[in-house]
Motif scaffolding. Structure first.
Motif, PDB file in Angstrom:
ATOM      1  N   ASP A   3       0.837  -1.206   0.000  1.00 27.42           N
ATOM      2  CA  ASP A   3       0.000   0.000   0.000  1.00 27.42           C
ATOM      3  C   ASP A   3       0.872   1.257   0.000  1.00 27.42           C
ATOM      4  N   HIS A   4       1.925   1.235   0.809  1.00 22.05           N
ATOM      5  CA  HIS A   4       2.851   2.368   0.888  1.00 22.05           C
ATOM      6  C   HIS A   4       3.518   2.613  -0.464  1.00 22.05           C
ATOM      7  N   LEU A   5       4.016   1.555  -1.085  1.00 22.90           N
ATOM      8  CA  LEU A   5       4.659   1.690  -2.393  1.00 22.90           C
ATOM      9  C   LEU A   5       3.668   2.185  -3.442  1.00 22.90           C
ATOM     10  N   ALA A   6       2.467   1.648  -3.420  1.00 23.21           N
ATOM     11  CA  ALA A   6       1.449   2.048  -4.401  1.00 23.21           C
ATOM     12  C   ALA A   6       1.116   3.529  -4.262  1.00 23.21           C
ATOM     13  N   GLU A   7       0.980   3.984  -3.042  1.00 26.34           N
ATOM     14  CA  GLU A   7       0.661   5.389  -2.804  1.00 26.34           C
ATOM     15  C   GLU A   7       1.776   6.291  -3.317  1.00 26.34           C
ATOM     16  N   ARG A   8       3.000   5.967  -2.960  1.00 26.37           N
ATOM     17  CA  ARG A   8       4.138   6.804  -3.360  1.00 26.37           C
ATOM     18  C   ARG A   8       4.400   6.726  -4.855  1.00 26.37           C
ATOM     19  N   LEU A   9       4.350   5.530  -5.435  1.00 22.91           N
ATOM     20  CA  LEU A   9       4.600   5.392  -6.867  1.00 22.91           C
ATOM     21  C   LEU A   9       3.451   5.940  -7.697  1.00 22.91           C
ATOM     22  N   GLU A  49       4.123   9.462  -8.341  1.00 21.23           N
ATOM     23  CA  GLU A  49       5.242   9.588  -9.281  1.00 21.23           C
ATOM     24  C   GLU A  49       4.805   9.261 -10.709  1.00 21.23           C
ATOM     25  N   ILE A  50       3.963   8.259 -10.850  1.00 24.29           N
ATOM     26  CA  ILE A  50       3.484   7.870 -12.182  1.00 24.29           C
ATOM     27  C   ILE A  50       2.698   9.018 -12.808  1.00 24.29           C
ATOM     28  N   ALA A  86      12.412   7.162  -8.691  1.00 23.32           N
ATOM     29  CA  ALA A  86      11.488   7.016  -7.560  1.00 23.32           C
ATOM     30  C   ALA A  86      11.383   5.564  -7.131  1.00 23.32           C
ATOM     31  N   GLN A  87      11.292   4.654  -8.088  1.00 23.02           N
ATOM     32  CA  GLN A  87      11.179   3.240  -7.747  1.00 23.02           C
ATOM     33  C   GLN A  87      12.415   2.753  -6.996  1.00 23.02           C
ATOM     34  N   LEU A  97       1.392  -0.692 -12.160  1.00 27.72           N
ATOM     35  CA  LEU A  97       2.565  -0.149 -12.840  1.00 27.72           C
ATOM     36  C   LEU A  97       2.600  -0.597 -14.296  1.00 27.72           C
ATOM     37  N   THR A  98       2.319  -1.859 -14.523  1.00 27.85           N
ATOM     38  CA  THR A  98       2.311  -2.394 -15.885  1.00 27.85           C
ATOM     39  C   THR A  98       1.256  -1.697 -16.735  1.00 27.85           C
TER      40      THR A  98
END
Length: 184
Positions: free
Chosen positions: A56-62, A65-66, A84-85, A119-120
């Motif tokens: 969840d943390h990665l999804a929010e931050r990325l 960025e996306i 960022a990744q 991401l994909t």
């Protein structure tokens, strides 16, 4: 519950999966084992909750960025997304190690799969919308798989193996690899 997950994250990053026990997690959270078991039936359930929170943390931050990367030129946007990744993985390197070493044994995690799919999908949309900027005959589906797997695996190995390559150099080289692969 957050206190347990915070404690479990600390124990997992300090001791790894095998060194993390419900006793250690309960002690780190300042709880008795009985109190811990009111929330989680076993260590694996705690680890799954920690990894779900990590995803969840990665999804929010990325996600942020996306969206920012999609609004600018594709070369600079792609580079900023790579940066960022890798930065996010570096910030969470110890937990990443637990994910890489133990997720296969624990089974699939819906949130990690959802993050990968998000991401994909974003890269797919970007490639399709900007198809005329890339080399003729670029097979979008093949390129998508190659790009996501290459970036994902290289970013993870870079963070976990810590080769003698400075962060910015790694990002620049990886961006160059991808840009040359898809460019005219």
């Amino acid at each position: 519950m957050e206190r347990i997950l915070d404690a479990a994250t600390r124990v997992l990053t300090e001791r790894g999966y095998d060194g993390a026990s419900t006793n250690r997690i309960a002690a780190a959270a300042g709880l008795s084992n009985g109190s811990l078991y009111q929330y989680f039936p076993n260590k694996d359930a705690i680890v799954v909750a920690v990894l779900d929170r990590f995803a969840d943390h990665l999804a929010e931050r990325l996600g942020a960025e996306i969206e920012a990367a999609m609004s600018g030129p594709w070369q600079s946007g792609g580079r900023s997304l790579l940066e960022a990744q890798i930065r996010l993985l570096e910030e969470n390197a110890d937990l990443l190690r637990v994910v890489v070493e133990h997720v296969p044994r624990l089974g699939p995690f819906d949130k990690l799969d959802a993050l990968r799919q998000r991401l994909t999908d974003m890269v797919r949309i970007y490639l399709l919308l900007n198809r005329d900027r890339f080399r003729p005959g670029l097979d979008i589906d093949a390129a998508l798989w190659i790009i996501t797997e290459t970036v994902g695996q290289l970013a993870i190995r870079y963070v976990l193996d810590r080769p003698p390559i400075p962060h910015d150099r790694m990002v620049d080289e990886l961006a160059e690899l991808i840009i040359r692969y898809i460019s005219r």
